[in-house]
Design an enzyme around this catalytic site. Structure first.
Site, PDB file in Angstrom:
ATOM      1  N   GLU A  76       0.975  -1.245  -0.122  1.00 39.27           N
ATOM      2  CA  GLU A  76      -0.019  -0.007  -0.065  1.00 39.27           C
ATOM      3  C   GLU A  76       0.859   1.214  -0.054  1.00 39.27           C
ATOM      4  O   GLU A  76       1.895   1.296   0.689  1.00 39.27           O
ATOM      5  CB  GLU A  76      -0.930  -0.033   1.166  1.00 39.27           C
ATOM      6  CG  GLU A  76      -1.832  -1.221   1.287  1.00 39.27           C
ATOM      7  CD  GLU A  76      -2.757  -1.247   2.666  1.00 39.27           C
ATOM      8  OE1 GLU A  76      -3.858  -1.477   2.463  1.00 39.27           O
ATOM      9  OE2 GLU A  76      -2.243  -0.705   3.747  1.00 39.27           O
ATOM     10  N   ASP A  78      -7.822  -4.526  10.039  1.00 35.71           N
ATOM     11  CA  ASP A  78      -7.466  -3.373   9.344  1.00 35.71           C
ATOM     12  C   ASP A  78      -7.270  -3.464   7.852  1.00 35.71           C
ATOM     13  O   ASP A  78      -6.844  -2.869   7.042  1.00 35.71           O
ATOM     14  CB  ASP A  78      -6.148  -2.768   9.898  1.00 35.71           C
ATOM     15  CG  ASP A  78      -5.103  -3.992   9.630  1.00 35.71           C
ATOM     16  OD1 ASP A  78      -5.106  -4.836   9.140  1.00 35.71           O
ATOM     17  OD2 ASP A  78      -3.781  -3.594   9.635  1.00 35.71           O
TER      18      ASP A  78
END
Lengths: 349, 349
Positions: free
Chosen positions: A65, A236
């Site tokens: 990410e 998450d």
């Protein structure tokens, strides 16, 4: 004529080794408290920030990410991966690095490792939020999941909330033992527990931080009594949760950035219009935090780019005058900016 | 016990200084040709790639962008800024760096400067495309805009297309003089021109690369004859174009990635359904390239993440066995991945 790059071309770099030296130079608890101050300050000016959901590249093995943000003067991003199977190969599940740049000219001003720093900022964020939401006098925490985050979480709660006792539980007794050992002599009572239920005894704060990339139920409904603060940081990413839906239904839910949390957090289990409070609103006085002693407050934390930005700001402000960075020749800096080729030619041996 | 990081924790870093040494070690024309091979190879397997439009953070002064992509095994991204006013402050308009990582475990495997490398890959891409689209026997190029890209473009066209003569024009005569000086003795006839019209004389390839962040008309309709190949690389963000719409209407248009080019390229001036050909289709034989000698072919190039990916792959494959990189301690690497805190404790002075 010298070929040494000018200072415009050099970017301070904080390696893992230097980050650890900086932590010891400042002291881990003062550093956690300092990071929490920076994070809280940035939450208070939340509306200033350019907020983009993270840009994720998913694969079968995990995710990579990029998490960018900007306050209009400084731009920052973090690179972070999440690969649950890495542990078996002796690698970190999560590694990270980050960068700050000057918005006005686009030049990077800091490159830093963020594996250690992310652990610190995550713990600092958890404790900063718990300071505002946990019941008065909270001094005991159940720490469910004794992985890489657990000691940082415990010390941040000590530094910011006044935690006195941490009750550790992990599905792997060796992890519990590791965390208990690491926390010995740090000023906390440490209790290694044989079950999550045992860890919960007397705890006003419950932190969940486990690593399975799946829907899991670490906290069932009947494990959670009233009057507690839940700090849920392990769920998450899409498909990864830790709490029973029944716990969510009984809780007042606080989040960082709803657009991201509804996809990645515990609340991905709930209706998309289930009410949540944004934590920055509590900090700026626009929304209430905890309103009663019996209430269950839940911080459904997925980690947001602004927290990394705050952490990088803190590092940039604290490396000056130390030896804990090196200058990297990351940027080309020709005498005449249009003469990149001439710079290359002059570098010929 | 040693605290030195293991090789898992180290990321090879290519600084600007080392990149320039690597260029001279390989030779600039062989390197441009090698980069073009890597880029062409990746265009031929275009459908494999994870393609995301770049993530841009715009400000009044300029833009900071992250350009990620992945082929499923390797992930890469580039950080790049564009700040037109930087030149006045003695800074580069564009600086960049990039990273490759292993998709399987998320660990970075290369960090590299990309200011010099981007100039090389942009030129290599232009020349690789011109090799396929320019009229047969093209040996003369009009180079409009004599900034940082101009010499790289000229040498790549020499290495890949067989360019013999470059006709330089810049609105600033000092820039023309700089480029002419730099290209002296490189095996090209170099003609400094007083006007864009003069630069166009006898040219079968026209490259436009100017820096104004606005709608400009560097090429008017009556300046462009039939039977040429236009390599338009300067118009690369919203509101920044170089070509008259009339030129576009007469051209067969080739692009990298339509979703991005329609926002950032010359074709932002045209209807959103104006036909364009994706360059990877030409290279893989799925679409025709040039079909007649009279045709105007236009490569409306904005730069795409896959080209950076190819360039980083080339660097990773060519630094082995050289001294042109250093190992950076960018990643935390505890003996036990769950014991990040223990690693930090053991680093105490």
């Amino acid at each position: 004529m010298t070929l040494a790059p000018s200072d415009k071309a050099l970017v301070p770099f904080v390696s893992v080794d230097n980050m650890m030296k900086l932590v010891h130079h400042i002291g881990i608890e003062p550093m956690l408290a300092g990071l929490a101050d920076y994070i809280e300050a940035d939450f208070r000016r939340w509306s200033l920030f350019d907020k983009t959901p993270r840009i994720a590249s998913h694969s079968e093995e995990g995710v990579i990410e990029l998490m960018p943000t900007s306050d209009g003067e400084v731009y920052g991003f973090k690179y972070v991966n999440g690969h649950p199977k890495n542990t078996k190969a002796g690698l970190q599940t999560v590694t990270a690095f980050g960068l700050l740049a000057n918005v006005g000219n686009g030049y990077p001003v800091l490159l830093s490792e963020m594996t250690v720093l992310t652990a610190l900022r995550t713990a600092a964020t958890s404790a900063m939020v718990a300071k505002h939401l946990a019941p008065k006098g909270a001094d005991t925490m159940a720490m469910i999941g004794a992985g890489a985050q657990s000691e940082f979480q415990s010390l941040a709660m000590k530094a910011l909330v006044g935690l006195k006792s941490v009750r550790l539980y992990d599905i792997d007794p060796a992890a519990t033992e590791k965390a208990a050992h690491n926390l010995t002599g740090m000023g906390l009572e440490v209790v290694a527990c044989q079950s999550p239920e045992a860890a919960m005894e007397g705890a006003q704060i419950i932190t969940t931080c486990t690593a399975d990339k799946q829907y899991a139920t670490i906290l069932t409904d009947n494990m959670v009594g009233n009057g507690v603060h839940i700090n849920a940081i392990g769920g998450d990413c899409p498909g990864k949760t830790e709490l029973a839906a029944g716990v969510l239904q009984r809780s007042t839910i606080f989040v960082e950035y709803p657009e991201q949390t509804r996809i990645e957090g515990e609340i991905q289990q709930l209706d998309p219009d289930h009410p949540v409070t944004e934590m920055w609103q509590v900090l700026s006085g626009e929304a209430p935090g905890r309103t009663s002693a019996e209430q269950i407050t839940l911080f459904d934390s997925v980690g947001f780019a602004i927290e990394d930005f705050s952490a990088l700001r803190y590092i940039r402000d604290h490396i000056g005058g130390t030896d804990y960075y090196m200058d990297l020749d990351l940027l080309a800096d020709p005498d005449d900016p249009r003469d990149l080729f001439g710079m290359l030619q002059r570098a010929a041996p």
